[in-house]
Design an enzyme around this catalytic site. Structure first.
Site, mmCIF file in Angstrom:
data_model
loop_
_atom_site.group_PDB
_atom_site.id
_atom_site.type_symbol
_atom_site.label_atom_id
_atom_site.label_comp_id
_atom_site.label_asym_id
_atom_site.label_seq_id
_atom_site.Cartn_x
_atom_site.Cartn_y
_atom_site.Cartn_z
ATOM 1 N N SER A 24 0.876 -1.341 0.032
ATOM 2 C CA SER A 24 0.161 -0.222 0.108
ATOM 3 C C SER A 24 0.931 1.163 -0.107
ATOM 4 C CB SER A 24 -0.984 0.116 1.036
ATOM 5 O OG SER A 24 -1.689 -0.970 1.183
ATOM 6 N N LYS A 76 -6.162 2.794 -2.833
ATOM 7 C CA LYS A 76 -5.991 1.864 -1.661
ATOM 8 C C LYS A 76 -6.016 3.007 -0.546
ATOM 9 C CE LYS A 76 -4.962 -1.125 0.957
ATOM 10 N NZ LYS A 76 -6.100 -2.179 1.370
ATOM 11 N N LYS A 134 -0.537 5.080 8.436
ATOM 12 C CA LYS A 134 0.133 5.419 7.276
ATOM 13 C C LYS A 134 -0.906 5.569 6.098
ATOM 14 C CE LYS A 134 1.513 1.962 4.969
ATOM 15 N NZ LYS A 134 0.802 0.925 3.899
#
Ligand code: NDP
Length: 309
Positions: free
Chosen positions: A111, A185, A254
């Site tokens: 990702s 994503k 994140k």
């Protein structure tokens, strides 16, 4: 193969007898297992590399893959990587310089950050290697089942070349040019973060009122407030107090941060995603980056003096 050919001049490989998987973490380990199973069926071979080599040896023993050095893996026809962030992928790209095979394709299932993707593609094209950003969704359950959703950025012809070989995919969608996979994503996971946090706050309110949370979820899941978090994550992981660590809290923080970066770069307005990014960063620090992402709700519990059970 003319040694002087580089970039898009290098013919794209269309058969992939040797595949390699880099990064055998919670996701990569089972994903690479599907590549190895497909290699067994097609007479090819799957090389696996992991920073901690014992993990690659365990994979070879379980799936019949071949534990390899990074240099050996870099010479495969199809390379799949799944590392924590784009920074670790950049580190691996530095290390494999001079060992890549022109014509091959590198599919990065990390990702990652959309800003990293064009640079990574350009670096690899210098060696005649195509790069596709192809993060995955579905968690460790779908990784084991081989039913992951894969969102891919890059040229359609390259995506179609690798599509039949990504044996861990249940659904694979080209979402745009290089970097678009990483962008989709990040936004998907920002939505997960928002839904999880909002459900945690809602249940804390009900807990403070003395409402039985199992009954409350029963109703919410038959009503308009439901989401995957109320239907699955919270009943299975939070109310049971198990918080099984399959997807790290630090990784979700994140991802939310990447979505916020995208909003800021576009000078957009995304105050909820900004807030939720700050909340998950705080939860990651206080509760622990390695804890399961659902353990973020422990911060809500602390603030409200109530346990979600
Ligand atoms: P893990 O923490 O389980 O695994 C991380 C992997 O990266 C390990 O193989 C680790 O090796 C390796 N690694 C870490 N640092 C480095 C480095 N500096 N150089 C080389 N290798 C390194 O992560 P996940 O498998 O959970 O996640 C991987 C990616 O997939 C992330 O981007 C995550 O956001 C994403 N993702 C995760 C999901 C999940 O449910 N877990 C779902 C969907 C996407 P070592 O064994 O040596 O530590």
């Amino acid at each position: 193969m003319g040694a002087s050919l580089t970039g898009m001049d290098t013919p794209l490989t269309t058969t992939f007898p040797t595949t390699a998987f880099l990064g055998l973490g919670a996701m990569g380990f089972p994903m690479a297992g599907h590549l190895a199973a497909r290699s067994r069926e097609t007479g090819g071979r799957t090389l696996v590399w992991n920073r901690t080599p014992a993990r690659a040896a365990a994979h070879a023993a379980e799936f019949g893959s071949v534990a390899a050095t990074l240099e050996e893996a870099a010479g495969a026809d199809l390379i799949v990587s799944c590392l924590p962030t784009s920074a670790e992928v950049d580190g691996v790209l530095d290390a494999v310089r001079g060992h890549l095979k022109p014509g091959s394709v590198w599919v990065d299932c990390t990702s990652g950050h959309p800003d990293a993707a064009p640079e990574q593609r350009a670096r690899l094209l210098e060696a005649g290697v195509r790069f596709l950003d192809a993060p995955v969704s579905g968690g460790t359950v779908a990784a084991k089942a081989g039913t992951l959703t894969v969102m891919v950025g890059g040229p359609a012809q390259e995506i179609e070349a690798v599509r039949p070989h990504l044996a861990f995919a249940g659904k694979l969608v080209r979402v745009g040019d290089t970097g678009a996979g990483f962008a989709v994503k990040a936004v998907n996971n920002a939505l997960l973060a928002v839904n999880l946090w909002a459900a945690g706050e809602g249940l804390a309110i009900l807990g403070l009122r003395g409402v039985e949370l199992g009954a409350a979820l029963d109703v919410i899941n038959a009503s308009s407030g439901r989401s995957n978090t109320t239907e699955n994550l919270i009943p299975q992981r939070v109310l049971t107090r198990q918080f099984p660590a399959t997807f790290g809290l630090g990784l979700l923080a994140k991802d939310a941060g990447i979505a916020l970066d995208l909003a800021e770069q576009a000078r957009g307005s995304a105050p909820v995603i900004a807030q939720v990014t700050a909340l998950y960063r705080a939860a990651s620090r206080v509760i622990g980056a390695q804890e399961d992402h659902t353990a973020a709700l422990k911060l809500i519990e602390q603030w409200n003096g109530v346990e979600l059970k």
